[in-house]
Design an enzyme around this catalytic site. Structure first.
Site, PDB file in Angstrom:
ATOM      1  N   HIS A 153      -3.671 -11.306 -11.794  1.00 35.15           N
ATOM      2  CA  HIS A 153      -4.032 -12.727 -11.875  1.00 35.15           C
ATOM      3  C   HIS A 153      -4.912 -12.920 -13.106  1.00 35.15           C
ATOM      4  O   HIS A 153      -5.836 -12.139 -13.347  1.00 35.15           O
ATOM      5  CB  HIS A 153      -4.772 -13.142 -10.607  1.00 35.15           C
ATOM      6  N   CYS A 177      -6.177 -18.642  -6.089  1.00 34.13           N
ATOM      7  CA  CYS A 177      -5.676 -17.686  -7.095  1.00 34.13           C
ATOM      8  C   CYS A 177      -4.779 -16.614  -6.490  1.00 34.13           C
ATOM      9  O   CYS A 177      -3.985 -16.013  -7.197  1.00 34.13           O
ATOM     10  CB  CYS A 177      -6.836 -17.033  -7.831  1.00 34.13           C
ATOM     11  N   ASN A 206      -6.893 -19.824 -16.926  1.00 36.97           N
ATOM     12  CA  ASN A 206      -6.624 -19.431 -15.539  1.00 36.97           C
ATOM     13  C   ASN A 206      -5.849 -20.567 -14.865  1.00 36.97           C
ATOM     14  O   ASN A 206      -6.381 -21.659 -14.683  1.00 36.97           O
ATOM     15  CB  ASN A 206      -7.968 -19.186 -14.831  1.00 36.97           C
TER      16      ASN A 206
HETATM   17  N1  ACO Z   1     -20.256 -22.493 -22.866  1.00 34.59           N
HETATM   18  C1  ACO Z   1     -21.465 -22.058 -23.301  1.00 34.59           C
HETATM   19  N2  ACO Z   1     -22.403 -21.561 -22.443  1.00 34.59           N
HETATM   20  C2  ACO Z   1     -22.083 -21.507 -21.133  1.00 34.59           C
HETATM   21  C3  ACO Z   1     -20.841 -21.964 -20.641  1.00 34.59           C
HETATM   22  C4  ACO Z   1     -19.910 -22.477 -21.576  1.00 34.59           C
HETATM   23  N3  ACO Z   1     -18.693 -22.909 -21.209  1.00 34.59           N
HETATM   24  N4  ACO Z   1     -20.818 -21.793 -19.296  1.00 34.59           N
HETATM   25  C5  ACO Z   1     -21.985 -21.248 -18.950  1.00 34.59           C
HETATM   26  N5  ACO Z   1     -22.757 -21.082 -20.057  1.00 34.59           N
HETATM   27  C6  ACO Z   1     -24.117 -20.507 -20.146  1.00 34.59           C
HETATM   28  C7  ACO Z   1     -24.862 -20.582 -18.829  1.00 34.59           C
HETATM   29  O1  ACO Z   1     -25.501 -21.830 -18.693  1.00 34.59           O
HETATM   30  C8  ACO Z   1     -25.823 -19.426 -18.939  1.00 34.59           C
HETATM   31  O2  ACO Z   1     -26.908 -19.842 -19.758  1.00 34.59           O
HETATM   32  P1  ACO Z   1     -28.398 -19.320 -19.455  1.00 34.59           P
HETATM   33  O3  ACO Z   1     -28.350 -17.837 -19.601  1.00 34.59           O
HETATM   34  O4  ACO Z   1     -29.209 -20.012 -20.490  1.00 34.59           O
HETATM   35  O5  ACO Z   1     -28.702 -19.749 -18.052  1.00 34.59           O
HETATM   36  C9  ACO Z   1     -25.040 -18.379 -19.738  1.00 34.59           C
HETATM   37  O6  ACO Z   1     -24.000 -19.105 -20.403  1.00 34.59           O
HETATM   38  C10 ACO Z   1     -24.461 -17.292 -18.882  1.00 34.59           C
HETATM   39  O7  ACO Z   1     -23.771 -17.864 -17.763  1.00 34.59           O
HETATM   40  P2  ACO Z   1     -23.080 -16.972 -16.677  1.00 34.59           P
HETATM   41  O8  ACO Z   1     -22.472 -17.877 -15.644  1.00 34.59           O
HETATM   42  O9  ACO Z   1     -24.013 -15.927 -16.209  1.00 34.59           O
HETATM   43  O10 ACO Z   1     -21.898 -16.274 -17.547  1.00 34.59           O
HETATM   44  P3  ACO Z   1     -20.936 -15.109 -17.168  1.00 34.59           P
HETATM   45  O11 ACO Z   1     -21.056 -14.030 -18.161  1.00 34.59           O
HETATM   46  O12 ACO Z   1     -21.026 -14.729 -15.729  1.00 34.59           O
HETATM   47  O13 ACO Z   1     -19.502 -15.766 -17.408  1.00 34.59           O
HETATM   48  C11 ACO Z   1     -17.663 -16.621 -16.085  1.00 34.59           C
HETATM   49  C12 ACO Z   1     -19.094 -16.848 -16.601  1.00 34.59           C
HETATM   50  C13 ACO Z   1     -16.760 -16.541 -17.280  1.00 34.59           C
HETATM   51  C14 ACO Z   1     -17.295 -17.784 -15.210  1.00 34.59           C
HETATM   52  C15 ACO Z   1     -17.591 -15.279 -15.302  1.00 34.59           C
HETATM   53  O14 ACO Z   1     -18.654 -15.182 -14.400  1.00 34.59           O
HETATM   54  C16 ACO Z   1     -16.298 -15.098 -14.542  1.00 34.59           C
HETATM   55  O15 ACO Z   1     -15.237 -14.972 -15.105  1.00 34.59           O
HETATM   56  N6  ACO Z   1     -16.345 -15.019 -13.192  1.00 34.59           N
HETATM   57  C17 ACO Z   1     -15.172 -14.730 -12.363  1.00 34.59           C
HETATM   58  C18 ACO Z   1     -14.140 -15.802 -12.374  1.00 34.59           C
HETATM   59  C19 ACO Z   1     -13.042 -15.477 -11.384  1.00 34.59           C
HETATM   60  O16 ACO Z   1     -12.612 -14.351 -11.264  1.00 34.59           O
HETATM   61  N7  ACO Z   1     -12.615 -16.431 -10.615  1.00 34.59           N
HETATM   62  C20 ACO Z   1     -11.653 -16.110  -9.572  1.00 34.59           C
HETATM   63  C21 ACO Z   1     -10.452 -16.836  -9.676  1.00 34.59           C
HETATM   64  S1  ACO Z   1     -10.674 -18.598  -9.752  1.00 34.59           S
HETATM   65  C22 ACO Z   1     -10.046 -19.260  -8.269  1.00 34.59           C
HETATM   66  O17 ACO Z   1      -9.788 -18.606  -7.296  1.00 34.59           O
HETATM   67  C23 ACO Z   1      -9.909 -20.746  -8.196  1.00 34.59           C
END
Ligand code: ACO
Length: 335
Positions: free
Chosen positions: A262, A115, A292
């Site tokens: 980003h 990223c 993304n």
């Molecule tokens: N649809 C429905 N439910 C989902 C999904 C989905 N697509 N994905 C996960 N869930 C569920 C999980 O199973 C979990 O359920 P549980 O509570 O029963 O266990 C719940 O939703 C919460 O999951 P979390 O992973 O804790 O959700 P979070 O609020 O953290 O959101 C996300 C996830 C969007 C990925 C977030 O953490 C995020 O944006 N992180 C940073 C991403 C980033 O900056 N990446 C860097 C760049 S990427 C690169 O460099 C390649």
């Protein structure tokens, strides 16, 4: 000493729109969850048979950037190509661009910084121009994520986030003082490499080994992300990279005319906007429509903002990115 400025820019995304509702037919997810957690409404995924690939999309964006710079392919001295999803394991995508654009035998360098790839690529190109080695450099970010995602419920926390697309700029030598790239700032912290990773295929996770194990739970050939851990680091590192550039250039947050972060997650961008007390016109986001796109995200957003007339002469434009590695950085530009 010379400075470098953007003289042309462009982006390309596949026509095929994949909405959150489309995804809910492939896996257990829903529009509400995706929009609430990420801000994403839809993304573009390459349609099979369309002919698009990471390098093909990169070449399409590059042609636009070269034309808008008022140059031809023969004016380009060097290519810097950023991607985590190259068409081939090796060689890198830069040489494919050289061939697709029928360019002379100029150098082509690939950058592997996920990223932060485009921010790193801009910094590399800036150094080549400042030293006088090159005059016009094509800097490209392109990703084909859809080809390598786990599109089942198992992969839903990763696959709903990523989209395909490409963007490119021509960075050119300038002798205008105080204009163009003011500074670039690059960082990494490899101890967190495995928090956002695609392990195989690689020499550490070779295809024959994966096949031989025949383990249905082995998903090391799909991306893994520790979402909340990445999120926490992202907000901190984004802020640091922006602060570092402000301090280096003797500027205040209010001097920023346009921040192009980003497009990792709309919530991250909103957190940064609030932290620096920026208004809506000072931040450009388009993750809602493209997801993304990793190394392409900053340059797609920059190009789109420019196309919409959101960047004027003399504006202070700040690019900032954070991603797998961890790697992060920023680019400060006086337009
Ligand atoms: N649809 C429905 N439910 C989902 C999904 C989905 N697509 N994905 C996960 N869930 C569920 C999980 O199973 C979990 O359920 P549980 O509570 O029963 O266990 C719940 O939703 C919460 O999951 P979390 O992973 O804790 O959700 P979070 O609020 O953290 O959101 C996300 C996830 C969007 C990925 C977030 O953490 C995020 O944006 N992180 C940073 C991403 C980033 O900056 N990446 C860097 C760049 S990427 C690169 O460099 C390649």
């Amino acid at each position: 000493m010379y400075s470098s400025k953007i003289t042309g820019l462009g982006f390309y995304v596949p026509e095929n729109i994949v909405t959150n509702d489309d995804l809910s037919k492939m896996m257990d997810t829903n529009d509400e969850w995706i929009q609430e957690r990420t801000g994403i409404k839809e993304r573009r995924w390459i349609k099979e048979g369309s002919g698009d690939s990471t390098s093909v999309m990169g070449a399409k964006a590059a042609r636009k950037a070269i034309e808008r710079a008022g140059l031809t392919k023969d004016d380009i001295d060097f290519i810097v190509f950023a991607t985590l999803s190259p068409d081939m394991y090796f060689p890198g995508g830069g040489v494919e661009i050289q061939e697709m654009l029928e360019m002379p035998t100029i150098g082509a360098l690939d950058v592997r910084n996920q990223c932060s790839g485009f921010v790193y690529a801009m910094s590399v190109a800036d150094q080549f121009i400042k030293t006088g080695m090159y005059k016009n450099i094509l800097v490209i970010g392109s990703e084909n994520h859809s080809g390598g995602l786990d599109k089942t419920t198992r992969g839903r926390n990763v696959s709903v986030i990523f989209g395909d697309g490409a963007g490119a700029v021509v960075l050119s030598r300038s002798e205008e003082e105080g204009k163009g790239i003011l500074s670039t700032h690059l960082h990494s912290e490899g101890k967190h490499a495995k928090e956002l990773v695609l392990e195989g295929p690689s020499t550490g996770r070779w295809v024959p080994e994966i096949i031989e194990n025949n383990d249905p739970d082995d998903i090391s050939y799909y991306p893994y992300m520790n979402g909340q851990f990445v999120f926490k680091h992202a907000v901190t590192r984004f802020s640091e990279a922006i602060l570092e550039g402000l301090e280096k250039n003797g500027l205040k947050p209010d001097d920023i005319d346009l921040l192009v972060p980003h497009q990792a997650n709309l919530r991250i961008a909103q957190f940064i906007q609030k932290k620096f007390k920026l208004n809506d016109d000072q931040v450009y986001n388009n993750i809602m429509y493209y997801g993304n796109t990793t190394a392409a995200s900053v340059v797609i957003a920059l190009s789109e903002a420019w196309e919409k007339g959101k960047i004027k002469d003399n504006d202070l434009v700040v690019l900032a990115a954070f991603g797998s590695g961890f790697t992060w950085g920023s680019v400060f530009i006086r337009w």
